[in-house]
Design a protein around this motif. Structure first.
Motif, PDB file in Angstrom:
ATOM      1  N   ASN A 100       0.668  -1.336   0.070  1.00 37.96           N
ATOM      2  CA  ASN A 100      -0.133  -0.124   0.007  1.00 37.96           C
ATOM      3  C   ASN A 100       0.861   1.280  -0.144  1.00 37.96           C
ATOM      4  O   ASN A 100       0.661   2.290  -0.615  1.00 37.96           O
ATOM      5  CB  ASN A 100      -0.850  -0.098   1.131  1.00 37.96           C
ATOM      6  N   ASN A 101       1.777   1.263   0.745  1.00 35.43           N
ATOM      7  CA  ASN A 101       2.836   2.358   0.831  1.00 35.43           C
ATOM      8  C   ASN A 101       3.455   2.650  -0.741  1.00 35.43           C
ATOM      9  O   ASN A 101       3.577   3.834  -0.997  1.00 35.43           O
ATOM     10  CB  ASN A 101       3.811   2.240   1.887  1.00 35.43           C
ATOM     11  N   LEU A 102       3.967   1.556  -1.102  1.00 36.19           N
ATOM     12  CA  LEU A 102       4.522   1.699  -2.566  1.00 36.19           C
ATOM     13  C   LEU A 102       3.484   2.176  -3.442  1.00 36.19           C
ATOM     14  O   LEU A 102       3.994   2.941  -4.239  1.00 36.19           O
ATOM     15  CB  LEU A 102       5.109   0.237  -2.698  1.00 36.19           C
ATOM     16  N   ARG A 103       2.590   1.653  -3.459  1.00 36.69           N
ATOM     17  CA  ARG A 103       1.528   2.040  -4.326  1.00 36.69           C
ATOM     18  C   ARG A 103       1.125   3.672  -4.322  1.00 36.69           C
ATOM     19  O   ARG A 103       1.179   4.392  -5.165  1.00 36.69           O
ATOM     20  CB  ARG A 103       0.229   1.486  -4.128  1.00 36.69           C
ATOM     21  N   GLU A 104       0.980   3.928  -2.855  1.00 38.90           N
ATOM     22  CA  GLU A 104       0.776   5.577  -2.642  1.00 38.90           C
ATOM     23  C   GLU A 104       1.886   6.216  -3.050  1.00 38.90           C
ATOM     24  O   GLU A 104       1.717   7.320  -3.644  1.00 38.90           O
ATOM     25  CB  GLU A 104       0.341   5.547  -1.146  1.00 38.90           C
ATOM     26  N   THR A 105       3.291   5.761  -2.713  1.00 39.55           N
ATOM     27  CA  THR A 105       4.445   6.627  -3.211  1.00 39.55           C
ATOM     28  C   THR A 105       4.246   6.960  -4.781  1.00 39.55           C
ATOM     29  O   THR A 105       4.451   7.964  -5.454  1.00 39.55           O
ATOM     30  CB  THR A 105       5.618   5.968  -2.835  1.00 39.55           C
ATOM     31  N   ILE A 106       3.832   5.786  -5.317  1.00 38.57           N
ATOM     32  CA  ILE A 106       4.046   5.929  -6.892  1.00 38.57           C
ATOM     33  C   ILE A 106       2.884   7.059  -7.331  1.00 38.57           C
ATOM     34  O   ILE A 106       3.065   7.725  -7.963  1.00 38.57           O
ATOM     35  CB  ILE A 106       3.847   4.289  -7.489  1.00 38.57           C
ATOM     36  N   LEU A 107       1.397   6.675  -6.734  1.00 35.87           N
ATOM     37  CA  LEU A 107       0.362   7.531  -7.241  1.00 35.87           C
ATOM     38  C   LEU A 107       0.718   8.920  -6.873  1.00 35.87           C
ATOM     39  O   LEU A 107       0.135   9.909  -7.798  1.00 35.87           O
ATOM     40  CB  LEU A 107      -0.597   7.134  -6.367  1.00 35.87           C
ATOM     41  N   ILE A 140      12.036  -1.048   2.166  1.00 30.14           N
ATOM     42  CA  ILE A 140      12.084  -0.488   0.791  1.00 30.14           C
ATOM     43  C   ILE A 140      12.293   1.201   0.972  1.00 30.14           C
ATOM     44  O   ILE A 140      11.645   1.863   1.809  1.00 30.14           O
ATOM     45  CB  ILE A 140      10.295  -0.529   0.257  1.00 30.14           C
ATOM     46  N   PRO A 141      13.191   1.714   0.134  1.00 35.40           N
ATOM     47  CA  PRO A 141      13.334   3.323   0.237  1.00 35.40           C
ATOM     48  C   PRO A 141      12.354   4.073  -0.673  1.00 35.40           C
ATOM     49  O   PRO A 141      12.794   4.325  -1.624  1.00 35.40           O
ATOM     50  CB  PRO A 141      14.747   3.026  -0.338  1.00 35.40           C
ATOM     51  N   PHE A 142      11.314   4.266   0.222  1.00 36.27           N
ATOM     52  CA  PHE A 142      10.164   5.150  -0.270  1.00 36.27           C
ATOM     53  C   PHE A 142      10.658   6.219  -1.022  1.00 36.27           C
ATOM     54  O   PHE A 142      10.214   6.615  -2.032  1.00 36.27           O
ATOM     55  CB  PHE A 142       9.060   4.954   0.332  1.00 36.27           C
ATOM     56  N   ASN A 143      11.582   7.227  -0.350  1.00 37.75           N
ATOM     57  CA  ASN A 143      11.680   8.309  -0.908  1.00 37.75           C
ATOM     58  C   ASN A 143      12.610   8.488  -1.958  1.00 37.75           C
ATOM     59  O   ASN A 143      12.548   9.094  -3.141  1.00 37.75           O
ATOM     60  CB  ASN A 143      12.534   8.993   0.090  1.00 37.75           C
ATOM     61  N   LEU A 163      12.573   8.225  -8.172  1.00 35.42           N
ATOM     62  CA  LEU A 163      12.613   7.427  -9.482  1.00 35.42           C
ATOM     63  C   LEU A 163      11.452   7.595 -10.384  1.00 35.42           C
ATOM     64  O   LEU A 163      11.591   7.833 -11.587  1.00 35.42           O
ATOM     65  CB  LEU A 163      12.861   6.226  -9.070  1.00 35.42           C
ATOM     66  N   VAL A 164      10.172   7.532  -9.622  1.00 37.82           N
ATOM     67  CA  VAL A 164       9.042   7.773 -10.251  1.00 37.82           C
ATOM     68  C   VAL A 164       8.937   9.168 -11.259  1.00 37.82           C
ATOM     69  O   VAL A 164       8.347   9.168 -12.268  1.00 37.82           O
ATOM     70  CB  VAL A 164       7.925   7.620  -9.409  1.00 37.82           C
ATOM     71  N   GLN A 165       9.398  10.031 -10.704  1.00 35.44           N
ATOM     72  CA  GLN A 165       9.411  11.542 -10.996  1.00 35.44           C
ATOM     73  C   GLN A 165      10.297  11.574 -12.243  1.00 35.44           C
ATOM     74  O   GLN A 165      10.192  12.743 -12.786  1.00 35.44           O
ATOM     75  CB  GLN A 165       9.561  12.485 -10.122  1.00 35.44           C
ATOM     76  N   LYS A 166      11.131  10.835 -12.528  1.00 32.13           N
ATOM     77  CA  LYS A 166      12.542  11.068 -13.286  1.00 32.13           C
ATOM     78  C   LYS A 166      11.970  10.912 -14.862  1.00 32.13           C
ATOM     79  O   LYS A 166      12.892  11.486 -15.538  1.00 32.13           O
ATOM     80  CB  LYS A 166      13.402  10.221 -13.133  1.00 32.13           C
ATOM     81  N   MET A 167      11.002  10.422 -15.039  1.00 31.52           N
ATOM     82  CA  MET A 167      10.742  10.229 -16.542  1.00 31.52           C
ATOM     83  C   MET A 167       9.054  10.474 -17.017  1.00 31.52           C
ATOM     84  O   MET A 167       8.426  10.194 -16.434  1.00 31.52           O
ATOM     85  CB  MET A 167      10.884   8.864 -16.850  1.00 31.52           C
ATOM     86  N   SER A 168       9.154  11.554 -17.776  1.00 30.76           N
ATOM     87  CA  SER A 168       7.568  12.187 -18.214  1.00 30.76           C
ATOM     88  C   SER A 168       7.089  11.423 -19.166  1.00 30.76           C
ATOM     89  O   SER A 168       7.807  10.219 -19.848  1.00 30.76           O
ATOM     90  CB  SER A 168       7.887  13.616 -18.862  1.00 30.76           C
ATOM     91  N   VAL A 169       6.151  11.269 -19.335  1.00 26.38           N
ATOM     92  CA  VAL A 169       5.129  10.643 -20.411  1.00 26.38           C
ATOM     93  C   VAL A 169       5.870  10.834 -21.803  1.00 26.38           C
ATOM     94  O   VAL A 169       6.182   9.919 -22.559  1.00 26.38           O
ATOM     95  CB  VAL A 169       3.724  11.250 -20.679  1.00 26.38           C
ATOM     96  N   GLU A 170       6.294  11.948 -22.289  1.00 24.53           N
ATOM     97  CA  GLU A 170       6.912  12.200 -23.478  1.00 24.53           C
ATOM     98  C   GLU A 170       8.326  11.534 -23.555  1.00 24.53           C
ATOM     99  O   GLU A 170       8.626  11.025 -24.510  1.00 24.53           O
ATOM    100  CB  GLU A 170       7.276  13.711 -23.971  1.00 24.53           C
ATOM    101  N   GLU A 171       8.989  11.733 -22.476  1.00 23.39           N
ATOM    102  CA  GLU A 171      10.353  10.916 -22.417  1.00 23.39           C
ATOM    103  C   GLU A 171      10.353   9.593 -22.403  1.00 23.39           C
ATOM    104  O   GLU A 171      11.092   8.744 -23.183  1.00 23.39           O
ATOM    105  CB  GLU A 171      11.186  11.353 -21.109  1.00 23.39           C
TER     106      GLU A 171
END
Length: 151
Positions: free
Chosen positions: A24-31, A124-127, A132-140
């Motif tokens: 749940n924490n991993l999912r929330e971090t991604i979302l 799990i290193p949530f930060n 990581l999740v923020q590093k790539m945009s849709v266009e990239e």
């Protein structure tokens, strides 16, 4: 292990107790951190973050009826997995992640081509995952994906 769950709520409900909080924490971090445009849905029996056909009409080259996958998370038999297709396709992103991981965890990085395995749910290193999740945009992601499949 692919789940037969029909939706994310069902998937989360079938998790073992010792994995629920971490998943749940991993999912929330991604979302909370994934760029606008990616959709959350069940994908390959896991929780997936994909580019829908409305954004990328070509779909996934292996099966064009499917949306383009980007990230999946799953509770596997012996670990929690985060599959990040951007790490697989971008050597620069892979290098960034492998350089950053030791700064966020005292565990040894356990990783395949796109799979990051966490054997201890409480480590799990949530930060780092948020970054990581923020590093790539849709266009990239589309540009990198298309450059890889056209090789």
């Amino acid at each position: 292990m692919q789940s037969k769950a029909q939706n994310i709520e069902e998937y989360l409900n079938e998790l073992p107790k010792d994995r629920k909080t971490a998943m749940n924490n991993l999912r929330e971090t991604i979302l909370a951190n994934i760029p606008k445009g990616f959709n959350e849905e069940m994908s390959y029996g896991m929780i997936g973050y994909v580019l829908p056909h409305s954004i990328y009409p070509n779909g996934y080259h292996c099966n064009t009826k499917l949306p383009l996958p980007f990230i999946n998370i799953a509770s596997q038999k012996n670990f929690i997995a985060l599959y990040h297709m951007g790490i697989y396709a971008s050597p620069d992103l892979l290098k960034w992640f492998t350089d950053e991981f030791p700064k966020h965890s005292n565990q040894k990085l356990d990783m395949g081509k796109s799979c990051i395995r966490f054997k201890k749910a409480d480590q799990i290193p949530f930060n780092l995952i948020a970054d990581l999740v923020q590093k790539m945009s849709v266009e990239e992601w589309i540009a990198i994906y298309e450059s890889q499949i056209k090789k």
